[in-house]
Design a protein around this motif. Structure first.
Motif, short mmCIF file in Angstrom:
data_model
loop_
_atom_site.label_atom_id
_atom_site.label_comp_id
_atom_site.label_asym_id
_atom_site.label_seq_id
_atom_site.Cartn_x
_atom_site.Cartn_y
_atom_site.Cartn_z
N SER A 165 -3.34 9.75 -4.95
CA SER A 165 -2.88 9.95 -6.44
C SER A 165 -4.24 9.86 -7.33
O SER A 165 -5.10 8.87 -6.96
CB SER A 165 -2.15 8.68 -6.82
N ASN A 167 -4.53 9.32 -10.25
CA ASN A 167 -4.61 8.44 -11.40
C ASN A 167 -4.98 7.14 -10.70
O ASN A 167 -5.81 6.10 -11.31
CB ASN A 167 -3.50 8.35 -12.14
N GLU A 219 0.68 7.27 0.11
CA GLU A 219 2.06 7.31 -0.17
C GLU A 219 2.93 7.77 1.01
O GLU A 219 4.01 6.98 1.12
CB GLU A 219 2.28 8.16 -1.17
N SER A 245 2.13 2.44 -0.85
CA SER A 245 3.05 2.24 -1.77
C SER A 245 4.26 2.94 -1.39
O SER A 245 4.33 3.57 -0.25
CB SER A 245 2.69 2.97 -3.10
N GLY A 246 5.44 2.85 -2.28
CA GLY A 246 6.82 3.23 -1.64
C GLY A 246 7.34 2.11 -1.10
O GLY A 246 8.01 2.59 0.19
N GLY A 251 10.59 2.83 -5.12
CA GLY A 251 9.21 3.15 -4.93
C GLY A 251 9.21 4.45 -3.91
O GLY A 251 8.39 5.33 -4.18
N LYS A 252 9.99 4.56 -2.79
CA LYS A 252 10.10 5.54 -1.66
C LYS A 252 10.57 6.85 -2.89
O LYS A 252 9.93 7.98 -2.59
CB LYS A 252 10.98 5.32 -1.04
N ARG A 253 11.65 6.60 -3.74
CA ARG A 253 12.29 7.68 -4.58
C ARG A 253 11.18 8.32 -5.21
O ARG A 253 10.83 9.65 -5.31
CB ARG A 253 13.20 7.13 -5.19
N SER A 254 10.28 7.47 -6.11
CA SER A 254 9.27 7.85 -6.80
C SER A 254 7.91 8.70 -5.85
O SER A 254 7.51 9.65 -6.38
CB SER A 254 8.63 6.73 -7.67
N ALA A 255 7.61 8.06 -4.93
CA ALA A 255 6.50 8.63 -4.15
C ALA A 255 7.08 10.08 -3.73
O ALA A 255 6.24 10.86 -3.65
CB ALA A 255 6.26 7.75 -2.88
N SER A 257 9.07 12.11 -5.03
CA SER A 257 9.21 12.96 -6.19
C SER A 257 7.70 13.35 -6.52
O SER A 257 7.38 14.51 -7.32
CB SER A 257 9.93 12.69 -7.33
N HIS A 258 6.58 12.66 -6.15
CA HIS A 258 5.39 12.61 -6.67
C HIS A 258 4.57 13.61 -5.65
O HIS A 258 4.11 14.78 -6.25
CB HIS A 258 4.65 11.50 -6.65
#
Lengths: 730, 730
Positions: A165, A167, A219, A245-246, A251-255, A257-258
């Motif tokens: 990431s 950021n 991730e 992370s995730g 968090g997994k869902r977000s990872a 989509s990232h």
């Protein structure tokens, strides 16, 4: 094709860089990238590439990479995604080692993007070019002033950062910029890992003289198994610290989509990383401090930490925080306590944690006397100094700063002499005082947060243990190529992938696993004879390839007497027929009732990131409710198996709770290793479930078993060995 | 004697201060205290007291406090401990409200010190003087520039700090000095709590217009029950945040060597503080940020947090950290997602967590659009903005700072409009940028650590819930004065404090608790008759005041048929005799076999800090191994009892694991409330143990019970009501 490891050196430490998509527009990345390199002081050659410009910032512009006269080590490609293939085509006959592909719109963006990603990977391989990214923020070699990210100034130091990431990278750079003593050697945004993957950077950093520890923000890895193999070798010299992370479902869902990456179960990830000697942290605010401590300190020989505090509050909180992390706060020897008593006031506490109780208010050299006694103590593996040190010049009187500088020097010498790690926590860390600078110059980390300081000590202790354990641990290479169990070959030959309990037990028995004795009865008379041959009552279970949940189908009878066995046979068949009239019934399995004991579950699954992983834990209703289970990657050494058992929380059950005799741990360890060998020897096995397993003082017995095979029967049977499962690029 | 609450106002906000032990020596505390007051700008009267000096720093010196002509509100006593009594004697006829006693050598130093401490408390009470300390670092009223600690500059703000460690106070002061936006109204070093105790400061701070939240660092309270009572009232208006040290065994050891204070079980402390509406934090680095957030933000109406991040890494890590703390990351409504999609690029994730995916790189006002949509969403109780906000002027281009300032203003307005808390986490917090200043001016906290930011959100959510629950929760007043159960009075009358199972069940049955039916058989024939009167087999247990562990003595028989009852009676008596030939045998208790179900344990203990506390959790072997139990202080409301049940981890067991029917929760709640009423109604009960209790879909049954009484039978029977147990000054 060029030697790929040499390629990585040329990529990470290039003498020449082409900026493909260079621009005369000052607001564009293609201009700023050149500006950053020039202003940062990069001394290699810079070749702007743009078919429609002549000169950018005093540099000659080339129409293509192939038009550049000199050898180009690395290309930074800042063009949009669709143009990348033609750029790589153009490089076919160049000696380009690698390209950093910044563009998004590849695998993370759906099917079309994945097609484009596959295309550039295939072109790159064809032309011998390694790729970083795509969808990466870039690459930085701090010591060479090679900044291909366009980030703010990145503090120079000894940590290599692998990051998924951009950021998060900026967060870590700004954190380092505001915390003295932490800096970076390299940064790599690994992006989609389309070609170069996490593990491939590890050995470069291991060899890199500027890097003392590797920091990873992950991730999801596309080849976790290869990471384990590589990390195991690297971490003995160069500590690896991972923040994954995730961890949560959200968090997994977000990872995903990232970066579109995988994100496995957190418990599995933690366990297998530990097995490979990698240090995991759960909190982002611990990542850099932990890596920094590991990069400059010797590891602790054990988990016994002594605390030296100039106040009861810090002493108590430090003890709490260390204990919460599972570290020990050992008693000091009488000699140490006497030595402390000699230099400290009566009100001081000379048991661990030591509270100087004002004893250093007017003479900070007392810290040296205390540290000397405590570091020399054989019960002590590491020392934490907690409180106000380095701030006495601010807190009490300016002249103390000079004293503290000397004390800092002496403390560092003592730690070096005793080869024990010393971590300093100080409320004055933010004031960046001279005594702190002296500590840092000598490799002693100074941390503001008491909790983060204890995280560092935990890492120093666990890292030491893990490196020590590494030689006895798995090499992560699953080598079986042909199924050895006849039952499995037969099932595959007949096109089946779900073995019945009977078949599963047959296959495991062939491999001498401790299965409860069983017999397949195919008639009521058979059943009676089988029951008669057993001492005491028997368990009877329906055998059908169509009935997985036998209890739900009324297909299980327990405590059946010999007299009742033939009637029970008929009852079970009737119940199974009621449950599913079309089910094929192979008969009824008859076994002695197992000895009660501690009920366990043992299983093997094929983790999407890390390949075959074994689980062991509490069975029965508690496996669902409490999830007290632990994991290891296969293959399993005996040491791995012991560690796995020790990771289960309810240790009291093994030791004999409530007056029960202790469980035969060796038998459980043997079972786990045998399961590992069985799975290695039968590469078609994709899942295995032993539930329940009863462990008693006399041994261990597998009461039920279920084996699932890969549907194409070729999971790890592709003719090559050793093979890593879970890889995406084979 | 003066009104004691007025006294506290005069102590905390004094118009005149005497420095007893004032000195002309610039290196002494007695000089520096005056210097600090003068240089800090304290505008009240300062009276140095020293029998052998005339003038210090331009002030007239008095030989004694009684010689001071004006009214003195507060005395700072910096003399050695042995002189303190005569100083207090001298104040007998003055109107002195209170004294801060700095000296050590009192209760924390052993028996002699305790005697001296008792003496000064007794003198102070006699003369109507309240004491802070002894063994305290002092008192600060920041807004009045009254600094009696001699600490570095303490940042001004709205947090009151009650602290049991001077060095922890310094740590918190320095932390506040390096983190913008956090400061203090008052500091009190509570020291040994010899007179003024933790709870007595709470209502002063509740009324204090300068204080918006109360921060406590506690090693052990001398009157925890009074703290609960007081905190429950105060916390609805003024949040209270507690860091309790001594959580681990080693930490406890250290805490008691530090201040000699009590340090109870961490699980009990956490539970009862929560019950009183107090927010606990476990990490010292979360304390100030959590208090700061609570001091300036509205609480969240629920635990649904929306995350707005300008990068996938922060989005994922924030989701992980919030989920780890038990908060929910709800789905956003379709309308919200549509609104987000309208302003964000296609690559953005518009499900929660929201990742703007570059959508704010060039126009930060997009944050406002996103926040507007998310704060308006009915599924959202709180918003976390995570990533780089406030640093775009540094990261991208200077001119963005002005945009960010406007955005900060708009974000604060939106949060205020929707009355939902907004917490900002930014990698650029350490750079103290103007956009961050605007947020802080508007009460929006800006935090560097992602983990600490999530701690603030957790506190905002739980605090909201707790305040809402407070009206239905315990008032912590245990009012019973006379034992109502006849069995208990009888036992006490006969000088016994340990009730047998039979007596315990009798006492509980009198109070209509759901005890498994039982009958005391005193002969084999009795036993047979009793067994015959029961449907099915019975349980038989020896009844003896001398045998506590009946199973160990072979004194329990289960599943006994009517036919076997009389023989079993003889067997049990024989076994008991073998076990302890001198034991008095009262007979055998006969009960039906209880229905299996979920096995629970319910108990009451008298916690040394918090008085009577009830425990409920998983029974059987798992109570020891897993310690899955939860606590509440008595008396218990129905809401408390429900909360207690919900705190048990293995909720699946109540809901019906593995196809079992769900447990009748109402029946368990009724049992817990009945136990609470029973203990209230029988103040001599010091311990009560119901183990096992079986809970099924049909209700709850207590299968075994043991009650212990206070040895002098007067634990809470001292004629006055309401009574707080555990107090030291009654």
């Amino acid at each position: 094709m060029a030697d790929r490891s040499t390629d990585i050196d040329r990529i990470m430490d290039p003498d020449s860089v082409a900026i493909v998509g260079a621009s005369t527009d000052e607001t564009k990345r293609g201009y700023q990238a050149i500006e950053t390199l020039q202003e940062g002081g990069y001394e290699g050659d810079i070749y702007p590439v743009n078919p429609s410009a002549d000169e950018i910032r005093g540099l000659e512009v080339y129409s293509t990479v192939s038009a550049i006269p000199g050898r180009v080590d690395l290309a930074l490609i800042v063009t949009p995604a669709p143009i990348v293939p033609q750029i790589l085509e153009d490089c076919a006959d160049t000696d380009l080692a690698g390209a950093v592909v910044i563009a998004v719109g590849f695998g993370e963006a759906g099917e079309d993007g994945q097609e484009l990603e596959d295309e550039i990977v295939s072109l790159a391989r064809e032309h011998g070019i390694r790729l970083i990214g795509p969808n990466t923020s870039g690459l930085i070699n701090v010591h060479r002033s090679l900044n291909l990210v366009g980030a703010d100034t990145v503090p120079e130091g000894n940590l290599a950062l692998l990051c998924q990431s951009g950021n998060m990278a900026i967060s870590l750079f700004t954190e380092a910029a505001t915390r003295a003593g932490v800096g970076f050697s390299h940064y790599v945004g690994v992006g989609n890992e389309a070609d170069l993957q996490f593990h491939e950077y590890l050995s470069f950093f291991d060899d890199d003289p500027e890097t003392d520890a590797i920091v990873c923000y992950v991730e999801g890895m596309s080849d976790g198994r290869a990471f384990l193999e590589q990390a195991r070798d690297v971490t003995t010299d160069t500590p690896i610290v991972v923040l994954k992370s995730g961890r949560s479902d959200v968090g997994k869902r977000s990872a995903s989509s990232h970066t579109g990456s995988l994100a496995g179960d957190a418990a599995v990830t933690d366990a297998v990383l530990e097995q490979a000697g990698v240090v995991s942290v759960e909190r982002s605010d611990e990542l850099l401090s932990v890596a920094n401590a590991l990069s400059s300190l010797p590891s602790a020989d054990g988990e016994n930490v002594a605390i030296l505090a100039d106040g009861g509050g810090h002493a108590t909180l430090a003890a709490d925080a260390l204990a919460e992390r599972g570290l020990a706060i050992p008693q000091l020897t009488d000699e140490t306590q006497d030595n402390l008593q000699d230099v400290l006031p009566d009100a001081a506490s000379v048991v661990n944690p030591v509270d100087v109780a004002g004893g250093t208010d007017e003479d900070q050299s007392v810290f040296v006397d205390c540290a000397e006694a405590m570091l020399a103590d054989p019960n002590v593996d590491a020392l934490m100094l907690s409180g106000l040190f380095g701030g006495y010049g601010i807190r009490f009187a300016e002249q103390y700063t000079d004293v503290e500088i000397e004390v800092a020097d002496d403390l560092a010498d003592l730690a070096a002499e005793h080869e024990k790690p010393l971590v300093v926590q100080s409320a004055y860390e933010g004031f960046d005082t001279d005594p702190h600078a002296v500590l840092r110059e000598n490799g002693i980390p100074v941390v503001e947060s008491l909790d983060v300081a204890t995280a560092s000590l935990e890492a120093l202790a666990t890292y030491g243990e893990r490196v020590a354990a590494a030689t006895e641990s798995s090499d992560f290479q699953v080598i079986g190529t042909t199924d050895t169990a006849e039952t499995i070959s037969d099932a595959l030959a007949s096109g089946r992938t779900q073995l019945s309990e009977f078949e599963s037990k047959q296959a495991l028995s062939e491999a001498d696993l401790p299965i409860t004795p069983f017999e397949l009865a195919t008639s009521p008379d058979d059943a009676r004879d089988a029951a008669a041959s057993v001492d005491g009552p028997v368990a009877m279970k329906i055998v059908s390839p169509d009935i997985v949940h036998k209890s739900d189908a009324g297909g299980v009878a327990l405590e059946v007497s010999t007299e009742a066995a033939s009637d029970t046979y008929d009852d079970l068949l009737a119940a199974a027929h009621d449950y599913d009239p079309d089910s094929q019934i192979d008969g009824v399995l008859i076994s002695p009732m197992a000895d009660a004991g501690v009920e366990l579950i043992v299983g093997v699954v094929d983790d999407e990131q890390f390949g075959p992983v074994i689980m062991c834990g509490l069975g029965g209703v508690f496996v669902e409710v409490l999830e007290d289970v632990a994991f290891r990657a296969l293959p399993l050494t005996e040491a791995d198996a012991r560690g796995l058992l020790e990771d289960i929380d309810a240790q009291e059950l093994f030791d004999g709770a409530r007056g029960n005799p202790p469980v035969d741990r060796d038998a459980v360890v043997d079972l786990l290793v045998s399961v590992s060998e069985f799975v290695e020897a039968n590469p078609s096995v994709s899942e295995l479930d032993l539930n329940p397993v009863f462990a008693t003082e006399d041994g261990v017995e597998v009461v039920d078993a279920a084996i699932t095979l890969e549907s194409d029967g070729t999971a790890r049977v592709d003719g090559e060995a050793p093979i890593s499962r879970g890889t995406t690029d084979d």
